[in-house]
Scaffold this active site. Structure first.
Site, PDB file in Angstrom:
ATOM      1  N   THR A  45       0.908  -1.322  -0.088  1.00 54.38           N
ATOM      2  CA  THR A  45      -0.036  -0.069   0.114  1.00 54.38           C
ATOM      3  C   THR A  45       1.077   1.300  -0.242  1.00 54.38           C
ATOM      4  OG1 THR A  45      -1.687  -1.103   1.229  1.00 54.38           O
ATOM      5  CG2 THR A  45      -1.841   1.260   1.371  1.00 54.38           C
ATOM      6  N   ASP A 117       1.355  -6.645  -4.619  1.00 50.84           N
ATOM      7  CA  ASP A 117       0.640  -6.567  -3.375  1.00 50.84           C
ATOM      8  C   ASP A 117       1.179  -7.895  -2.708  1.00 50.84           C
ATOM      9  OD1 ASP A 117      -1.491  -7.360  -1.715  1.00 50.84           O
ATOM     10  OD2 ASP A 117      -2.803  -5.782  -2.652  1.00 50.84           O
TER      11      ASP A 117
HETATM   12  N1  ASP Z   1      -2.735  -5.680   0.228  1.00 45.22           N
HETATM   13  C1  ASP Z   1      -1.907  -4.707   0.574  1.00 45.22           C
HETATM   14  C2  ASP Z   1      -0.513  -5.584   0.566  1.00 45.22           C
HETATM   15  O1  ASP Z   1      -0.334  -6.125   1.660  1.00 45.22           O
HETATM   16  C3  ASP Z   1      -2.033  -4.166   2.202  1.00 45.22           C
HETATM   17  C4  ASP Z   1      -0.931  -3.258   2.743  1.00 45.22           C
HETATM   18  O2  ASP Z   1       0.266  -3.062   2.027  1.00 45.22           O
HETATM   19  O3  ASP Z   1      -1.267  -2.741   3.699  1.00 45.22           O
HETATM   20  O4  ASP Z   1       0.335  -5.518  -0.092  1.00 45.22           O
END
Ligand code: ASP
Length: 590
Positions: A45, A117
């Site tokens: 993220t 991700d």
């Molecule tokens: N879905 C994202 C990931 O794990 C969530 C995050 O980065 O907070 O890459």
């Protein structure tokens, strides 16, 4: 930006750095010490932008965006010190404003291709991160890995095992909100990670989030919404970054070795997590435990219990352990450890399950994958390693008596003199005295005194008022036995005193050849800042016919071919001065 598969951080020949405002070898200066940190962006993220299908990472955007944030890039310093030209680096390298500790943290952002991700990560991605760390280890003082939060605890656990004999700080971080948004946690998490990785030698794979630095293999993600997303239920944080950065040095895990850093990337993927629940069927358990599965984390109730009124279930587990499947027992509870107080827990030992102590399921899975990927280990050796504490991932009950602070006659005596008696006061006395006493013991080669200090819980890596650690002192004295002992107690070869000197630099200065060899074997090396004007120093030694001095530099891994300020080489200087033996030596090692 470099492609993740072939990351090489650019660097020009050291001899071209003469215009540097930085101090020459051994010359004290008020100029800030420059340190280098590598930021490896793997996705998550922190660097995501909205797309039609939702948030997704965007490549080649982060370094440019960071360069526009004043707390993350000091344009004036980069320009005034001609940083890019001086260090031969590209614009994916940025520099933080001056830190309170008078350090300039220069960091290079490189990225994984494609950015992921973290829900899409696999053990082969862990391997690529580990490979990147290995390739860039020597050129950097510390490492920050940007990663999605979803599987960050798995990656942190895996890297903690994959990074063997680690001597530098590695920190995983990320954020709940992209760094490009107005209100986000990414900036603070990145800044905190850089400040710690650039200024402290915490030789662990750590995770930094919301002002806290945790041991990477102790954390678990506990919140999808709060900025305070991680918890380390069985181990307090290694550091907190609030008004000041406070490191809990006593909690820091050290490799205790004289071996060099290397990464083990062959992780075994035939591992799994099996969570027991009321009414779980025999068929489900049997299907799960089928070949090719080789290792299982069995998540049990409370302090490690499974139903002992289910012979069908226990028979399936026993059949698996009879087929040499390794099964580790971890609790489903967030906090606490498996223990043998209930019959429902003991029964699992009888069918060959290994107690996993207070390990998180993430750490247990990574440990299984690591141990099963090690070639040449017998089943018994693997079982033994699983029960041992390899990287601080579990608390192992100590058998026998540990000398406590209160038992120490010496500390007791001083405490009495100072009229202190409570544990906290005694610890404060110990912590204040340890650096000076340990340095004094290192100076006179008193290993027994060092052992006594260590048994009281004294940190043998802590520096005195000049930041000089016992290892610096022992290196100067050429005290091989002490150097050996300190390294085996986890003393770091990367400690820098207030002048920026490492134990290796001290050993070279005092021509302690055996110590140089041992430090090199342990992975000690010079940074580019330490080697400013090295060619001129080598030529000076050649001019003076100082063969021992040249031998020390050579042993420390420095090439004797480097040019002095006037373009002459040590060989040329030795020949013109008629130092035949020096010329012959330089030639033989060049
Ligand atoms: N879905 C994202 C990931 O794990 C969530 C995050 O980065 O907070 O890459």
């Amino acid at each position: 930006m470099a492609d993740f598969g072939q990351i090489r951080v650019l660097g020009r020949a050291l001899s071209s750095a003469e215009s540097s405002p930085l101090p020459a070898i051994g010359a004290p200066s008020r100029s800030p010490i420059e340190v280098r940190v590598l930021v490896v962006n793997t996705g998550g993220t922190i660097g995501m932008v909205p797309h039609s299908e939702g948030l997704a990472p965007e490549a080649k955007k982060l370094a440019g965006a960071l360069s526009k944030i004043p707390i993350l890039h000091d344009v004036a310093y980069a320009t005034e010190t001609k940083m890019y030209h001086r260090l031969g680096i590209g614009y994916d390298t940025l520099v933080l404003p001056l830190s309170k500790e008078n350090k300039r943290i220069i960091y290079t952002v490189t990225e994984l291709s494609p950015l992921l991700d973290s829900a899409n990560m696999t053990p082969s991605d862990w391997g690529r991160i580990a490979q990147c760390l290995q390739e860039n280890y020597q050129q950097h003082d510390g490492f920050v890995i940007l990663h999605g939060t979803d599987t960050m605890a798995y990656t942190a656990s895996a890297l903690s095992f994959m990074c063997e004999n680690l001597g530098k700080t590695i920190i995983l971080t990320g954020s709940q909100v992209p760094i490009y948004e107005l209100m986000n946690d990414g900036r603070a998490n990145l800044l905190g990670s850089l400040l710690i990785a650039g200024q402290f030698v915490i030789p662990e794979v750590c995770l930094y989030f919301y002002h806290k630095l945790y041991r990477g293999n102790r954390v678990t993600k506990v919140d999808t919404e709060s900025f305070n997303a991680f918890s380390s239920p069985n181990l307090p944080p290694l550091a907190t970054a609030e008004v000041d950065i406070a490191i809990n040095w006593e909690a820091v895990w050290r490799a205790n070795t004289t071996k060099k850093f290397e990464v083990h990337t062959n992780m075994n993927s035939n591992v799994g997590l099996l969570r027991i629940f009321p009414g779980i069927t025999t068929e489900a358990v049997r299907a799960f435990l089928q070949s090719p599965l080789e290792g299982v984390v069995l998540e049990t109730y409370g302090s490690g219990n499974a139903p002992n009124n289910r012979p069908d279930l226990l028979a399936e587990i026993k059949a698996a352990t009879d087929r040499d499947v390794l099964i580790l027992n971890c609790t489903q509870c967030l906090r606490g450890s498996v223990s043998l107080i209930y019959a429902t827990g003991k029964i699992l030992i009888d069918v060959g399950v290994i107690p996993g102590g207070d390990m998180t399921p993430e750490a247990a899975l990574a440990k299984l994958s690591y141990i099963l990927g090690k070639p040449g280990l017998s089943l018994n050796e693997k079982r033994k390693m699983l029960s041992e504490n390899l990287r601080g991932e579990m608390n192992v009950m100590l058998i026998g008596n540990r000398i406590t602070l209160k038992d120490s006659k010496f500390i007791q005596g001083i405490a009495k003199f100072l009229s202190v008696s409570c544990k906290e006061e005694l610890e404060a006395v110990r912590d204040a005295l340890t650096p000076a006493l340990a340095c004094a013991a290192a100076k006179i080669g008193d290993v027994d005194a060092l052992k006594a200090l260590q048994s009281m819980g004294g940190n043998l890596s802590s520096g005195d008022y000049d930041g000089r650690t016992p290892l610096h002192v022992a290196a100067c004295e050429g005290n091989l036995e002490v150097v050996h002992y300190l390294l085996e107690c986890g003393a770091t070869v990367y400690a820098k005193d207030r002048f920026g000197a490492t134990p290796l630099m001290n050993a070279v200065k005092f021509r302690r050849l055996e110590v140089i060899s041992l430090l090199r074997k342990t992975g000690a090396h010079f940074t580019s800042q330490e080697l400013m004007n090295i060619g001129t120093e080598l030529c000076r030694l050649a001019f003076n016919g100082d063969i021992e001095g040249l031998r020390a530099w050579h042993l420390s891994g420095v090439s004797l071919k480097q040019h002095g300020y006037d373009g002459k080489t040590p060989l040329y200087v030795a020949k013109t001065k008629g130092h035949v033996d020096v010329a012959a030596f330089v030639k033989s090692v060049s």
